[in-house]
Design a protein around this motif. Sequence first.
Motif, PDB file in Angstrom:
ATOM      1  N   SER A   1     -20.340 -28.188 -36.756  1.00 39.36           N
ATOM      2  CA  SER A   1     -19.148 -27.471 -36.293  1.00 39.36           C
ATOM      3  C   SER A   1     -19.036 -26.100 -36.944  1.00 39.36           C
ATOM      4  O   SER A   1     -18.600 -25.129 -36.299  1.00 39.36           O
ATOM      5  N   HIS A   2     -19.420 -25.999 -38.202  1.00 39.79           N
ATOM      6  CA  HIS A   2     -19.355 -24.707 -38.896  1.00 39.79           C
ATOM      7  C   HIS A   2     -20.456 -23.761 -38.421  1.00 39.79           C
ATOM      8  O   HIS A   2     -20.212 -22.557 -38.248  1.00 39.79           O
ATOM      9  N   ALA A   3     -21.653 -24.285 -38.197  1.00 38.01           N
ATOM     10  CA  ALA A   3     -22.779 -23.432 -37.831  1.00 38.01           C
ATOM     11  C   ALA A   3     -22.730 -22.991 -36.369  1.00 38.01           C
ATOM     12  O   ALA A   3     -23.311 -21.964 -36.012  1.00 38.01           O
ATOM     13  N   VAL A   4     -22.066 -23.773 -35.504  1.00 34.95           N
ATOM     14  CA  VAL A   4     -22.025 -23.470 -34.063  1.00 34.95           C
ATOM     15  C   VAL A   4     -20.560 -23.352 -33.649  1.00 34.95           C
ATOM     16  O   VAL A   4     -19.938 -24.341 -33.235  1.00 34.95           O
ATOM     17  N   PRO A   5     -19.980 -22.160 -33.739  1.00 34.82           N
ATOM     18  CA  PRO A   5     -18.552 -22.015 -33.421  1.00 34.82           C
ATOM     19  C   PRO A   5     -18.221 -22.118 -31.942  1.00 34.82           C
ATOM     20  O   PRO A   5     -17.093 -22.480 -31.586  1.00 34.82           O
ATOM     21  N   ASP A   6     -19.164 -21.811 -31.054  1.00 28.98           N
ATOM     22  CA  ASP A   6     -18.893 -21.884 -29.621  1.00 28.98           C
ATOM     23  C   ASP A   6     -18.748 -23.342 -29.184  1.00 28.98           C
ATOM     24  O   ASP A   6     -19.655 -24.154 -29.394  1.00 28.98           O
ATOM     25  N   PRO A   7     -17.617 -23.729 -28.557  1.00 27.49           N
ATOM     26  CA  PRO A   7     -17.394 -25.142 -28.223  1.00 27.49           C
ATOM     27  C   PRO A   7     -18.448 -25.729 -27.289  1.00 27.49           C
ATOM     28  O   PRO A   7     -18.862 -26.883 -27.467  1.00 27.49           O
ATOM     29  N   ARG A   8     -18.881 -24.967 -26.282  1.00 25.44           N
ATOM     30  CA  ARG A   8     -19.870 -25.498 -25.351  1.00 25.44           C
ATOM     31  C   ARG A   8     -21.213 -25.719 -26.034  1.00 25.44           C
ATOM     32  O   ARG A   8     -21.857 -26.762 -25.864  1.00 25.44           O
ATOM     33  N   GLU A   9     -21.635 -24.729 -26.807  1.00 29.90           N
ATOM     34  CA  GLU A   9     -22.901 -24.872 -27.524  1.00 29.90           C
ATOM     35  C   GLU A   9     -22.814 -25.969 -28.569  1.00 29.90           C
ATOM     36  O   GLU A   9     -23.764 -26.730 -28.784  1.00 29.90           O
ATOM     37  N   ARG A  10     -21.656 -26.095 -29.201  1.00 28.08           N
ATOM     38  CA  ARG A  10     -21.473 -27.137 -30.211  1.00 28.08           C
ATOM     39  C   ARG A  10     -21.597 -28.526 -29.594  1.00 28.08           C
ATOM     40  O   ARG A  10     -22.169 -29.436 -30.191  1.00 28.08           O
ATOM     41  N   GLY A  11     -21.061 -28.705 -28.394  1.00 26.82           N
ATOM     42  CA  GLY A  11     -21.175 -29.996 -27.717  1.00 26.82           C
ATOM     43  C   GLY A  11     -22.620 -30.390 -27.476  1.00 26.82           C
ATOM     44  O   GLY A  11     -22.975 -31.570 -27.581  1.00 26.82           O
ATOM     45  N   ARG A  12     -23.475 -29.407 -27.165  1.00 27.06           N
ATOM     46  CA  ARG A  12     -24.895 -29.714 -26.960  1.00 27.06           C
ATOM     47  C   ARG A  12     -25.540 -30.197 -28.248  1.00 27.06           C
ATOM     48  O   ARG A  12     -26.308 -31.159 -28.253  1.00 27.06           O
ATOM     49  N   PHE A  13     -25.208 -29.548 -29.364  1.00 24.43           N
ATOM     50  CA  PHE A  13     -25.805 -29.951 -30.640  1.00 24.43           C
ATOM     51  C   PHE A  13     -25.265 -31.300 -31.110  1.00 24.43           C
ATOM     52  O   PHE A  13     -26.006 -32.089 -31.715  1.00 24.43           O
ATOM     53  N   ILE A  14     -23.999 -31.574 -30.838  1.00 28.71           N
ATOM     54  CA  ILE A  14     -23.454 -32.890 -31.189  1.00 28.71           C
ATOM     55  C   ILE A  14     -24.119 -33.968 -30.342  1.00 28.71           C
ATOM     56  O   ILE A  14     -24.378 -35.085 -30.819  1.00 28.71           O
ATOM     57  N   GLY A  15     -24.422 -33.648 -29.096  1.00 25.78           N
ATOM     58  CA  GLY A  15     -25.166 -34.595 -28.266  1.00 25.78           C
ATOM     59  C   GLY A  15     -26.550 -34.885 -28.827  1.00 25.78           C
ATOM     60  O   GLY A  15     -27.008 -36.041 -28.827  1.00 25.78           O
ATOM     61  N   LEU A  16     -27.230 -33.853 -29.322  1.00 31.94           N
ATOM     62  CA  LEU A  16     -28.537 -34.057 -29.958  1.00 31.94           C
ATOM     63  C   LEU A  16     -28.398 -34.900 -31.223  1.00 31.94           C
ATOM     64  O   LEU A  16     -29.251 -35.752 -31.517  1.00 31.94           O
ATOM     65  N   TRP A  17     -27.321 -34.671 -31.973  1.00 32.00           N
ATOM     66  CA  TRP A  17     -27.055 -35.457 -33.190  1.00 32.00           C
ATOM     67  C   TRP A  17     -26.879 -36.936 -32.832  1.00 32.00           C
ATOM     68  O   TRP A  17     -27.472 -37.823 -33.467  1.00 32.00           O
ATOM     69  N   ALA A  18     -26.082 -37.210 -31.802  1.00 32.38           N
ATOM     70  CA  ALA A  18     -25.859 -38.600 -31.393  1.00 32.38           C
ATOM     71  C   ALA A  18     -27.142 -39.226 -30.855  1.00 32.38           C
ATOM     72  O   ALA A  18     -27.430 -40.407 -31.115  1.00 32.38           O
ATOM     73  N   THR A  19     -27.937 -38.441 -30.133  1.00 34.88           N
ATOM     74  CA  THR A  19     -29.202 -38.958 -29.612  1.00 34.88           C
ATOM     75  C   THR A  19     -30.154 -39.331 -30.738  1.00 34.88           C
ATOM     76  O   THR A  19     -30.847 -40.360 -30.670  1.00 34.88           O
TER      77      THR A  19
END
Length: 217
Positions: free
Chosen positions: A132-150
Amino acid sequence: MWNGRGRLAGAGDEPDAGQRVEDEPSGRDGRPAGVQPVDLGGALARSSTVRGRPRGISSSGSVLPMAALILTAGVFGDVHGRKKVYIAGLAMCAAGAALALSAGSIAMVWAGQALSGLGAAALLPTTLALISHAVPDPRERGRFIGLWATSLMTALACGPIIAGVILDHAAWRWIYLLPIPISLIALAVAARLLPGSRAAGTRRLDWPGQLTAWRRS
């Protein structure tokens, strides 16, 4: 001993926690040939003995500390720095796996599992906060959180299969080998490249709330 009919002979005879662990070769329990996903606690119970008698080793030794302290670790990261807590979690995972790998008694295996559980409790909330700190853009952050969950789901799916391969060809203790280099490599990369962050403002630990969370866990 495992009698091949789905029961443990002498299972009611419980040895002391400090007794020495001896490795028993795999393949004596009548399991079919080939690699299969395994129940880790049951597999360890069948492939480890204490002075020749079966003794179960429960994976809850790592799950319970993680469940009890995950909220506390998240607050520690917000207050003292998420990078510090993340690196400490990786170090505890490596140390816990090394302790279980070299264990000479059941108590040492439990201690290693508990230490790894503490490390996992530190890693889970801080990784999300760091994203969340490294990716402030909400849309881009959602993609990285999806990769984290995957990545978490992939580890949960592959872990039992890897454990099954190891238990079919080696002693139970070698399932603890792989987390050590992975944790150390991640620690070295994080220490050099990961930016630090913490929660804005003057947040403090709510000790009564943390104690309540521990009791409920």
